[in-house]
Design a protein around this motif. Sequence first.
Motif, PDB file in Angstrom:
ATOM      1  N   VAL A 142       0.849  -1.187   0.000  1.00 62.06           N
ATOM      2  CA  VAL A 142       0.000   0.000   0.000  1.00 62.06           C
ATOM      3  C   VAL A 142       0.886   1.239   0.000  1.00 62.06           C
ATOM      4  CG1 VAL A 142      -1.751   1.312   1.251  1.00 62.06           C
ATOM      5  CG2 VAL A 142      -1.869  -1.186   1.184  1.00 62.06           C
ATOM      6  N   SER A 334      -6.994  -1.927   4.114  1.00 62.73           N
ATOM      7  CA  SER A 334      -6.589  -2.454   2.816  1.00 62.73           C
ATOM      8  C   SER A 334      -7.102  -3.877   2.654  1.00 62.73           C
ATOM      9  CB  SER A 334      -5.066  -2.433   2.663  1.00 62.73           C
ATOM     10  OG  SER A 334      -4.445  -3.335   3.565  1.00 62.73           O
ATOM     11  N   ARG A 336      -5.978  -7.134   0.312  1.00 59.75           N
ATOM     12  CA  ARG A 336      -4.971  -7.674  -0.599  1.00 59.75           C
ATOM     13  C   ARG A 336      -5.357  -9.097  -0.995  1.00 59.75           C
ATOM     14  NH1 ARG A 336      -1.058  -7.297   2.504  1.00 59.75           N
ATOM     15  NH2 ARG A 336      -0.429  -9.436   2.932  1.00 59.75           N
ATOM     16  N   VAL A 349      -4.558  -5.017  -4.817  1.00 60.41           N
ATOM     17  CA  VAL A 349      -4.420  -4.294  -3.551  1.00 60.41           C
ATOM     18  C   VAL A 349      -5.339  -3.076  -3.604  1.00 60.41           C
ATOM     19  CG1 VAL A 349      -2.857  -3.171  -1.941  1.00 60.41           C
ATOM     20  CG2 VAL A 349      -2.011  -5.033  -3.394  1.00 60.41           C
ATOM     21  N   SER A 350      -6.362  -3.080  -2.768  1.00 63.30           N
ATOM     22  CA  SER A 350      -7.301  -1.957  -2.664  1.00 63.30           C
ATOM     23  C   SER A 350      -7.097  -1.321  -1.293  1.00 63.30           C
ATOM     24  CB  SER A 350      -8.745  -2.439  -2.801  1.00 63.30           C
ATOM     25  OG  SER A 350      -8.915  -3.255  -3.946  1.00 63.30           O
ATOM     26  N   ALA A 351      -7.008   0.003  -1.242  1.00 63.92           N
ATOM     27  CA  ALA A 351      -6.707   0.629   0.051  1.00 63.92           C
ATOM     28  C   ALA A 351      -7.324   2.011   0.162  1.00 63.92           C
ATOM     29  CB  ALA A 351      -5.197   0.724   0.248  1.00 63.92           C
ATOM     30  N   TRP A 352      -7.677   2.356   1.386  1.00 60.06           N
ATOM     31  CA  TRP A 352      -8.070   3.711   1.772  1.00 60.06           C
ATOM     32  C   TRP A 352      -7.184   4.141   2.920  1.00 60.06           C
ATOM     33  CZ3 TRP A 352     -10.276   4.726   6.733  1.00 60.06           C
ATOM     34  CH2 TRP A 352     -10.617   6.077   6.953  1.00 60.06           C
ATOM     35  N   ARG A 353      -6.635   5.353   2.804  1.00 63.31           N
ATOM     36  CA  ARG A 353      -5.804   5.907   3.871  1.00 63.31           C
ATOM     37  C   ARG A 353      -6.370   7.263   4.281  1.00 63.31           C
ATOM     38  NH1 ARG A 353      -3.286   2.610   6.431  1.00 63.31           N
ATOM     39  NH2 ARG A 353      -2.022   4.298   7.292  1.00 63.31           N
ATOM     40  N   TYR A 383      -7.234   7.082  -1.876  1.00 60.63           N
ATOM     41  CA  TYR A 383      -7.740   5.804  -2.366  1.00 60.63           C
ATOM     42  C   TYR A 383      -6.776   5.279  -3.428  1.00 60.63           C
ATOM     43  CZ  TYR A 383     -12.029   7.583  -0.240  1.00 60.63           C
ATOM     44  OH  TYR A 383     -12.948   8.099   0.641  1.00 60.63           O
ATOM     45  N   GLN A 385      -5.765   1.689  -5.960  1.00 57.40           N
ATOM     46  CA  GLN A 385      -6.070   0.361  -6.462  1.00 57.40           C
ATOM     47  C   GLN A 385      -4.932  -0.068  -7.371  1.00 57.40           C
ATOM     48  OE1 GLN A 385      -8.728  -2.024  -6.008  1.00 57.40           O
ATOM     49  NE2 GLN A 385      -7.096  -3.174  -7.021  1.00 57.40           N
TER      50      GLN A 385
END
Length: 824
Positions: A142, A334, A336, A349-353, A383, A385
């Motif tokens: 990420v 996240s 994964r 890998v999808s993530a929000w920070r 965000y 991806q």
Amino acid sequence: MHARLQRRDIVTFHASRTTLLLGGAAFSGLAALPAHAQDVAPDADQPETATAAQDSGEIFVMARRRSESAQDIPLAVTVLGAQQLAETGAFNVARLQQIAPTLQLYSSNPRNTSLNIRGLGVPFGLTSDGFEQGVGIYIDDVYYSRVAAATFDFLDIAQVEVLRGPQGTLYGKNTTAGAVNIRTNQPTFTFEGNAELSLGNYEFKQARAAVSGPLSDTIAVRVAASLTDRRGTIFNVTSGQDIQSLDNLGLRAQVLWQPTDNLRVTLAGDYNKQDADCCGSVFVRTVATQRPLNRQFAALASALGYAPPSRNPFDRLTDLDSTLEAGNVIGGVSLRINWDVGPGTLTSVSAWRHWDWKPQNDRDFTGLAIVARSQNPSQQDQYTQEFRYAYTGTRFDFVVGAFAFHQRIDTQGTESQGAAASRWSIAPNNALAFDPTVLDGLTARNTQFLKSTSAALFGQLSWKVTDAFTIQPGARINYDKKEGFYQRRVFTGTGVELRGTETDARSRAQLGIFQPQLSAPQDSDWNFTYDLTLSYRLAPDVLAYGTYARSFKTIGINQNGLPTDANGVPIAAAGTIRPEQVDHFEIGLKSQVWDRRVTLNLAAFRTDIKDYQATVTNGQFGVLRGFLANAGKVRSQGIEADVSVRPSARFSTYANGAYTDAKYVRFVDAPCPPELAGGTTVGPGQTPSPAGTPGGLSPANCDISGQRLPGVSKWAFAFGAEANAPGSLFGEAGQFYLGYDGSYRSDFSSNASPSPATRVAGYSLSNFRAGFRSDRGLNIFAWVRNAFDEDYFEQLFIAPGNTGLIAGLPGDPHTWGGTVSVTF
């Protein structure tokens, strides 16, 4: 199946030697640390490879997005294991630079943090949201867009990989100078855990723990926590408090679902909070500027009856009178997915920070009420991806991927003047200088946002032409769009809004401090970049390689306001800055001899950057803290080498060195250093006065072509040794050990335009540790850091107003303590 899952998830490497990696222009920074310090976790997706390597002592990395032996890849990468980080006190990225000579990190507070490799990455100085980071930070794949993440403690880390040079054809977000790839320990299908407690002087307390195990045959979880607390190292005589403290909390949880051998789904969440008494500075010195003598620091301080609490910065005393706060929260979620498809692995890998920053500062660096309040809280949502497919074959390996990124940052700034501001900031030939009500309470309220979107396709191919010769091309196509908004509204101490059109003397004096402004810069850009690496294995343990990379850093926008022309009108053309164009060359040699007991790595590199994105700092209060501009060209080049020797299991030693020549090749319109600033700007036919001439003529800008880049030392070294002997303690068999780690950095500039006033002298640090490790996971040791109490600065700052005041941030003094850790 469970036996295979267990091996896949919990096997760890105990390297039989210390290996420092050098790659395309960088020698791996810590080659010869003791073997126990190089314990690293293998790639969970490559169990067979990991198991085969366990006996050979090889260290596996994911630097090229697949599990490989670190010494076999033609890439500059330093590998740091969890135990090594713990025993050397490197519990966050900021402390890595003491053991990785080509890494530089400078932080006056979490937001204003610069992470560079070989002097390149981001402009040294105040941070702007409007430019990209040149060194990317990745945790479990990420991307972390804010370098503020580098100030948090490592949490349940398996290993850290520091990659040097452009990484755009391997990693989701393009990075021009390198990447820090951090891998955490993953959930396991057998119960395991670890705990650690450290105590030291300055009331230092650090506790870390992690536990992992199965919930069912297909679901495993891992949770970890970290807490660090330490009182500050600088005493504020005004508040009666110690500042520069540590107060960090970290939490992380992961859930692994593995329904089959070829599918692994990991959901992870983390929360990190800092609430330290931070951040401040101390008086260092004054320098003569070209301001009139009665407007320089000595005269102004005398007129206001002010004296700093100490003129010796290493008395560690300050008198800052504004509230200090550095509230910092970073967290995210996240998902994964790793799916073995055919001969390779497909990864999503999808993530929000999220980042929440709540600061309060004292921007005049004194105990006077000049700047009464300075704060720019902001909130970021990010965000990302990434899709990636990695294939490993007999003759061909490749990685192809797609990456999307969207970020929004909102900032609400407030800066207010205090009762001493009129006398300090208005010329004494103006009667208004003696009326404290003119500027007292004058407030600028800033509202701004940034929207940043990017998308990319990238890939890299490794073709083994023969068993010895490999060709490795890579390419990337990237699209970026940035939209910004900035509005500054100005209010007098009585609450009246100034529009900027007022003509009376009192209003003009107030507008000389804060000018209303409105801007909405935006831009977009496409870039195509590529690289090519050739490597040849001269012998089984000797690899030669060469790399050329064409890379870029995308467009930037001036998000904190625009510079103005002679009439005070914002310069719209300065709203955006051109992308950097990077040409990178490196050659290197990785070698091991004496049955791999000796590692010797050499490398040479050169990086040329056209349209380098530099930070220009304005010397006045509140007019404009800093803005971005393009320097014509910069260059970083050098030679790096490392050697490690482990003649037996009882002794190891290492020495790493780097020579880095980083300079502006062409920067003809740079901001001037303080000794050439503050006077009347020269007009046609006039000649600037010599440096430090009170009331003299100052150039509008300065040509600093050929001068050194800030923040990077020409010479940097890391060295050390460890010896151990078998024994037992508390009935536990193991080994007693004694270790030493030292570092040296030569002088560097702490300002974008070099000046004797902001030269940080070179310094060396020595750290010792002694303890006992059992064969079953117990480790007890005492440590001393900065053992000889070296006085040194991390940074120097030019105070606003061109008064000649130089403030600084002293590095940590002599500290000592003890640590107990257990693995079960």
